[in-house]
Design a protein around this motif. Structure first.
Motif, mmCIF file in Angstrom:
data_model
loop_
_atom_site.group_PDB
_atom_site.id
_atom_site.type_symbol
_atom_site.label_atom_id
_atom_site.label_comp_id
_atom_site.label_asym_id
_atom_site.label_seq_id
_atom_site.Cartn_x
_atom_site.Cartn_y
_atom_site.Cartn_z
ATOM 1 N N LEU A 164 -10.963 20.101 -6.732
ATOM 2 C CA LEU A 164 -9.885 21.376 -6.237
ATOM 3 C C LEU A 164 -8.883 21.407 -7.436
ATOM 4 O O LEU A 164 -8.345 22.610 -7.812
ATOM 5 C CB LEU A 164 -9.738 21.035 -5.064
ATOM 6 N N GLU A 166 -15.573 10.495 -1.190
ATOM 7 C CA GLU A 166 -15.807 11.791 -1.211
ATOM 8 C C GLU A 166 -14.642 12.697 -0.910
ATOM 9 O O GLU A 166 -14.521 13.839 -1.715
ATOM 10 C CB GLU A 166 -16.626 11.892 -0.084
ATOM 11 N N ASP A 167 -13.507 12.285 -0.291
ATOM 12 C CA ASP A 167 -12.451 12.917 -0.097
ATOM 13 C C ASP A 167 -11.541 13.008 -1.560
ATOM 14 O O ASP A 167 -11.065 14.126 -1.913
ATOM 15 C CB ASP A 167 -11.366 12.544 0.880
ATOM 16 N N TYR A 178 -16.409 7.689 2.325
ATOM 17 C CA TYR A 178 -15.520 8.615 2.847
ATOM 18 C C TYR A 178 -14.508 9.023 1.921
ATOM 19 O O TYR A 178 -14.105 10.166 1.771
ATOM 20 C CB TYR A 178 -15.261 8.443 4.375
ATOM 21 N N LYS A 179 -13.710 7.929 1.524
ATOM 22 C CA LYS A 179 -12.882 8.079 0.808
ATOM 23 C C LYS A 179 -13.055 8.599 -0.564
ATOM 24 O O LYS A 179 -12.352 9.392 -1.233
ATOM 25 C CB LYS A 179 -11.643 6.831 0.860
ATOM 26 N N PRO A 225 -12.059 -7.347 3.869
ATOM 27 C CA PRO A 225 -13.441 -7.034 3.197
ATOM 28 C C PRO A 225 -13.645 -5.482 3.699
ATOM 29 O O PRO A 225 -13.279 -5.047 4.569
ATOM 30 C CB PRO A 225 -14.213 -7.817 3.922
ATOM 31 N N ARG A 274 -19.459 11.746 9.660
ATOM 32 C CA ARG A 274 -18.453 10.551 9.433
ATOM 33 C C ARG A 274 -18.056 10.142 11.046
ATOM 34 O O ARG A 274 -16.763 10.360 11.391
ATOM 35 C CB ARG A 274 -17.340 10.843 8.701
ATOM 36 N N MET A 304 -8.618 -1.983 2.930
ATOM 37 C CA MET A 304 -8.389 -3.187 2.876
ATOM 38 C C MET A 304 -9.758 -4.041 2.934
ATOM 39 O O MET A 304 -10.744 -3.814 3.503
ATOM 40 C CB MET A 304 -7.845 -3.760 4.348
ATOM 41 N N THR A 331 -13.517 15.400 -4.020
ATOM 42 C CA THR A 331 -13.206 16.830 -3.575
ATOM 43 C C THR A 331 -11.745 17.190 -3.973
ATOM 44 O O THR A 331 -11.559 18.300 -4.526
ATOM 45 C CB THR A 331 -13.141 17.030 -2.010
ATOM 46 N N ARG A 332 -10.853 16.260 -3.664
ATOM 47 C CA ARG A 332 -9.403 16.731 -4.272
ATOM 48 C C ARG A 332 -9.397 16.684 -5.688
ATOM 49 O O ARG A 332 -8.762 17.587 -6.286
ATOM 50 C CB ARG A 332 -8.636 15.536 -3.796
ATOM 51 N N HIS A 348 -8.956 21.573 2.649
ATOM 52 C CA HIS A 348 -9.159 20.154 2.465
ATOM 53 C C HIS A 348 -7.808 19.085 2.783
ATOM 54 O O HIS A 348 -7.762 18.281 3.340
ATOM 55 C CB HIS A 348 -9.264 20.001 0.975
ATOM 56 N N LEU A 350 0.856 4.326 -2.891
ATOM 57 C CA LEU A 350 0.732 5.540 -2.448
ATOM 58 C C LEU A 350 1.849 6.511 -2.842
ATOM 59 O O LEU A 350 1.460 7.862 -3.479
ATOM 60 C CB LEU A 350 0.534 5.639 -0.727
ATOM 61 N N ALA A 371 0.960 -1.217 0.052
ATOM 62 C CA ALA A 371 -0.091 0.027 0.018
ATOM 63 C C ALA A 371 0.891 1.262 0.031
ATOM 64 O O ALA A 371 0.656 2.123 -0.669
ATOM 65 C CB ALA A 371 -0.765 -0.123 1.035
ATOM 66 N N PHE A 379 -4.671 7.532 -4.378
ATOM 67 C CA PHE A 379 -5.104 8.550 -3.500
ATOM 68 C C PHE A 379 -5.083 8.194 -2.042
ATOM 69 O O PHE A 379 -4.677 8.591 -1.030
ATOM 70 C CB PHE A 379 -6.535 9.042 -3.620
ATOM 71 N N ASP A 380 -5.605 6.773 -1.878
ATOM 72 C CA ASP A 380 -5.668 6.026 -0.730
ATOM 73 C C ASP A 380 -5.751 4.609 -0.717
ATOM 74 O O ASP A 380 -5.802 4.171 -1.982
ATOM 75 C CB ASP A 380 -6.768 6.682 0.235
ATOM 76 N N TYR A 381 -5.697 3.793 0.116
ATOM 77 C CA TYR A 381 -6.259 2.248 0.068
ATOM 78 C C TYR A 381 -6.998 1.920 1.135
ATOM 79 O O TYR A 381 -7.312 2.403 2.134
ATOM 80 C CB TYR A 381 -4.704 1.636 0.081
#
Lengths: 133, 876
Positions: free
Chosen positions: A128, A120-121, A117-118, A109, B770, A107, A124-125, B41, A98, A94, A103-105
């Protein structure tokens, strides 16, 4: 997820059909526009046809691996944000992914809220970055 | 850094008081808004990553207490989560302040390399011998021969006692076998497909792996080396064929505190033509469901365990058993305990029948203190073709002692010598051949546990009416109560409820996987020398063996109290007795998985950067991931504050809170903390959109402050004295602390640095829908009174916070409290509490020498807080 982000285009890439179906359904009911691909090769074709905002990409797939697919995706669309899914035996990779620019990882299940959430973030990134260009 | 912050604060404030700044072009305003949004952000992602690091570190710290089992997968997942999130924090910091903290990447790489080196550590495997004769093995060869055979090598070659001839098929042979035809990869694949440790179907995984191993080919070099070693044994036996005992000798087996008792397979009386079939059986027992469970519970890494296999000439025993060189249930008792039965010692170690017990005093005459002769119904003997037979003992021999006094004393004498050699109590397996010769088959460290019986007199008779049975053998001390669950078939294991009392007929090693899940064990047969008793003692579970008719005495669902030390079982839960507990067994301590986590965590958890104002508070001085997170967090808050000043943009400059009147509280909007953009210098409460700030303020303003507490003369003297000694405490003198209270806010975030009176506190909260990312951090420091009184107040606040669910710690005179992962309503209620405490603990340090006043304020504050919480509940 806020109303303004409904209609976010998600590309879901995994060779496990059951996972694809279930996750696509869960994202769909929350207002996302989801397309799915069962391999890296199929996903790359969709990058041209229906460019996604955020890609959720399994790392371990037959054929093109998640990391190979990621590199190609970024070449096609540098602004796309990619969330990688890993298994418990491949989690060590991972950090490398990165560093490559994912953007992220998450795991497997996965917990659907964490995925939301990820996404959404990541979205947004992406927005922007697009505006700042 | 705080000095700088104060200066920056002043700069912001003074700018606000200047006449209007020039109007910006619309495009410039948009560009600035976007720049602020983008930085905010990144800041929010950084805070979330920070929360994840702290959470993963808290998980690690909990695991390091050693009470819970965890696997290498936990270590890898935790380390990855921390590395990834620390890396993200650095990347987000670079977005907030590009190029400013470039040293962070270098520090990260150094730490990451150290962790990678520890996680990837491989054992030195330079010795490639596949087979080693027993006569050349010593205890230094544990890596190659496994613990059991290495120990036995010492008994034979250094103590020169009788041990059957034989050889070891080494760890190098195991590695060769597993690497041939991709067998190890296949095993890894099966584990991977099966999912996480919690989810997998153990029986299925176990059977799939064992099947693969049983059909695998024995590599030719192993076959040849074993054949050569057998020929040598045969020559020593005058050319006659030799029957073999094939015994596991895996890494970790027979080590101190982890016996693996009975978890692997042994095959007795094997004829050489069938040898390789049984060799594979023993190898495959590494993956029996019970062995996988045991490894997980005791912190062994699969890759660290090579299955070495001991091959010994079979002793056709007249009698055999196990010697404990001390009492395993009482470390003050140094008598020698000899368990013995007719035939092979298998009956004793498997725990499936009664056996004799002889207790010998450690004096010059080796006085026999006790002879418990039991009715030994069966014996195991070598079968004619191969294998063992269980035969009934007839003709009265069943109730005869299985050892003569001379044999008892001879065994005791030899056992003392073995114990002296190993410098610790031993658990020794022995057999006496038909010719009367004593052989030793195994010697391993003996685990001793203490009785839980209280030393004071206790009236037990009051519970006699509830007594179900007595007279059982204490196999592992302790008292507990629970619901009965009887197990007679393997399939019952799947239904076994966590925390139930396991009741079985025989004390077989097969039930070992249930020990970690059971509250206590009751068996009808078996003694305290069996494998299952060993495992129960290791796991700290009370066990009562030899309870006649146990399976019919109780029913599933009955609540019983097992008092192993008393040999009794009572009906119902007898609460006073259950206080006689053994301390929790720290099963993981010292295990390979535990040691890996411990060494890796040294590069993660310790915090060296404590003082942000120190010259050492730099990226280069970050020695652990905790240092990096601390540094990045501190600097990110600072940079977010600073960004407003570097850009002349009134929307993001600070405003003064107007609550009835202008107040000494200042607000810096980071993103969407205000309902509308405000041009003037004041912000009203109704303009604020920040959920956490409003919740804090609700608590702050809910109940008026009564004014300074009623102070005793000592408290006043303490403050006057301190005020003359400490310039920080004199009003009017600039101090290192910011002299205004300022909030930085967004809709779901708020940080507050405040100085009320003589103490300084910071609060930081992220509160949104959240739940998983929500957190609340609170730090408190200082006071006007002397150190003891300041500490008194800090502990006073700590007690209150802990009562309401915060995790709080005190380091020097700093209180640090945190709460995370709760839903919005809960977080808001806790912010109410922090708001309330911020106001109402003012000057409470003054009364900290006066216990009645402390009690008064504790009661008052608790009552006020409860009423606040009630009100919040009603308002929902």
């Amino acid at each position: 997820m806020e109303k303004k982000q409904r209609g976010v285009k998600i590309l879901l890439v995994d060779d496990e059909e059951i996972f694809l179906e279930a996750t696509a359904r869960q994202l769909g009911v929350r207002g996302f526009k989801v397309t799915t691909a069962d391999s890296g090769e199929a996903a790359l074709l969709l990058m041209h046809d229906t460019p996604p905002d955020v890609v959720v990409l399994d790392q371990q797939m037959p054929g093109m691996s998640g990391s190979e697919t990621f590199v190609e995706m970024k070449r096609i669309n540098p602004l796309v944000e990619v969330i990688i899914l890993t298994g418990n035996t491949s989690v060590d990779n991972a950090l490398e992914l990165l560093k490559m620019g994912t953007f992220d990882y998450l795991m497997k299940p996965i917990n659907i809220d964490d995925l939301l959430y990820k996404i959404e973030d990541a979205y947004t990134r992406k927005m922007l970055n697009e505006k700042q260009q | 850094m705080l000095k700088e912050l104060v200066a920056l604060t002043r700069k912001i404030f003074s700018r606000d008081q200047e006449p209007d700044t020039p109007e910006l072009e619309f495009a410039e305003v948009e560009r600035l808004r976007l720049a602020f949004k983008s930085r905010y952000h990144s800041f929010k992602l950084l805070l979330t990553a920070n929360g994840r690091v702290l959470e993963a570190m808290a998980d690690m710290e909990r695991a390091l207490q050693g009470n819970e089992s965890f696997s290498m997968s936990f270590v890898h997942t935790g380390c990855t989560s921390i590395s990834v999130n620390v890396y993200r924090m650095i990347a987000d910091m670079e977005n907030i302040a590009p190029g400013k903290y470039s040293g962070l990447r270098e520090s990260f790489l150094i730490i990451q390399r150290q962790i990678d080196a520890l996680l990837g550590q491989k054992k030195d495997k330079t010795d490639k011998r596949l087979v080693i004769p027993l006569e050349t093995i010593t205890s230094e060869m544990t890596e190659l021969a496994g613990g059991k055979m290495a120990n036995l090598g010492d008994v034979k070659n250094r103590l020169h006692m009788n041990v059957p001839s034989g050889f070891v098929i080494t760890a190098a042979a195991h590695d060769l076998f597993m690497s041939t035809d991709g067998l190890q990869k296949e095993v890894d694949r099966i584990f991977q497909v099966a999912g996480s440790d919690e989810d997998r179907n153990l029986d299925l995984v176990s059977s799939q792996i064992r099947q693969k191993m049983m059909v695998a080919n024995i590599p030719e070099p192993i076959r040849l080396a074993v054949e050569e070693a057998y020929v040598h044994m045969k020559e020593q036996n005058g050319g006659q064929d030799v029957r073999l005992a094939v015994r596991s000798s895996a890494h970790g087996e027979d080590a101190k505190n982890s016996s693996f008792a009975g978890q692997y397979r042994s095959e007795l009386n094997v004829a050489f033509p069938q040898f390789f079939y049984y060799y594979k059986q023993v190898m495959a027992s590494k993956y029996s469901a019970q062995a996988i469970t045991y490894k997980l519970n005791r912190g062994f890494r699969d890759e660290d365990i090579a299955m070495c296999v001991g091959v010994l000439a079979m002793v056709d025993a007249a009698c055999g058993g196990v010697i404990y060189t001390r009492n395993p249930l009482d470390s003050k008792d140094d008598s020698i305990y000899i368990n013995s039965t007719w035939g092979l010692p298998k009956t004793v170690v498997d725990g499936n029948d009664l056996c004799d017990l002889f207790v010998v005093q450690r004096d010059n005459d080796l006085t026999i203190l006790r002879r418990d002769i039991r009715d030994k119904g069966y014996r195991f003997v070598c079968g004619g073709d191969e294998g063992c037979m269980r035969t009934e003992i007839l003709g009265g021999e069943n109730i005869l002692p299985s050892l003569t006094d001379a044999q008892i004393q001879q065994l005791a004498d030899l056992a003392i010598q073995i114990e002296q050699y190993y410098e610790g109590p031993q658990d020794i397996e022995w057999a006496i051949a038909n010719d009367g010769k004593i052989y030793f088959l195994q010697s391993r460290p003996l685990q001793q546990v203490e009785s839980v019986m209280p030393s004071i007199d206790f009236d037990l008779q009051q519970y006699d009416s509830l007594l179900l049975t007595e007279g059982g053998t204490n196999a592992s001390p302790g008292v507990t109560s629970g619901i009965v669950f009887k197990v007679s078939k393997k399939v019952d294991i799947l239904q076994f409820p966590e925390g139930a009392i396991l009741v079985v007929e025989q004390a077989l090693p097969t039930w070992a996987p249930l020990v970690a899940r059971a509250a206590a064990l009751i068996t009808e047969q078996g003694g305290f020398a069996g494998h299952l008793a060993n495992v129960a003692r290791e796991f700290g579970i009370p066990a009562l063996f030899g309870v006649k008719g146990a399976m019919t005495l109780v029913n599933n669902g009955d609540v019983v109290t097992v008092a192993a030390d008393l040999g009794r079982v009572y009906r119902g839960c007898i609460e006073p007795l259950t206080h006689w507990k053994r301390p929790d067994a720290k099963l993981m301590l010292g295990s390979p998985v535990y040691e890996t986590l411990r060494t890796v965590s040294r590069h993660i958890i310790p915090l060296h950067l404590l003082d942000p104002e120190s010259r050492d508070f730099t990226p280069e001085k970050c020695l652990t991931f905790h240092d990096i997170t601390r540094f990045v967090h501190e600097k990110s808050v600072h940079e977010m504050f600073r960004f407003g000043i570097d850009h002349s943009f009134s929307e993001r400059s600070s405003k003064q809170l107007h609550y009835k009147v202008p107040m000494n509280w200042w607000i810096l909007n980071l993103d969407d903390g205000l309902i509308n953009e405000i041009k003037g210098k004041y912000v009203k409460l109704e303009d604020i959109a920040s959920v956490p700030m409003l919740a804090f303020w609700d608590g702050f303003a809910a109940i008026p402050w009564d004014g300074p507490p009623m102070m005793d003369s000592k408290g006043m003297t303490s403050i006057m004295f301190r005020s003359t000694m400490n310039p920080d405490l004199v009003p009017g003198i600039r101090t290192k602390y910011a002299d205004r209270n300022y909030f930085m806010i967004s809709k779901d975030f708020c940080t507050l640095s405040s100085r009320l009176g003589y103490h300084f506190s910071t609060m930081e909260a992220l509160v949104s829908e959240r739940s998983g990312e929500n957190y609340l951090g609170f730090k408190f420091k200082g006071g006007a009174a002397d150190f003891e009184r300041c500490m008194g107040r800090i502990n006073f606040i700590k007690e209150i916070l802990e009562k309401y669910g915060f995790r709080a710690s005190v380091n020097a005179d700093n209180l640090d409290a945190r709460l995370e992962g709760r839903d919005m309503q809960f977080m808001k209620s806790r912010l109410n509490i922090l708001g309330y405490l911020t106001l109402h603990t003012r000057q409470l340090d003054m009364i900290m020498g006066n216990q009645p006043l402390i009690n008064y304020y504790m009661a008052k504050l608790t009552k006020d807080i409860d009423s606040l919480l009630e009100k919040a509940k009603r308002d929902q």
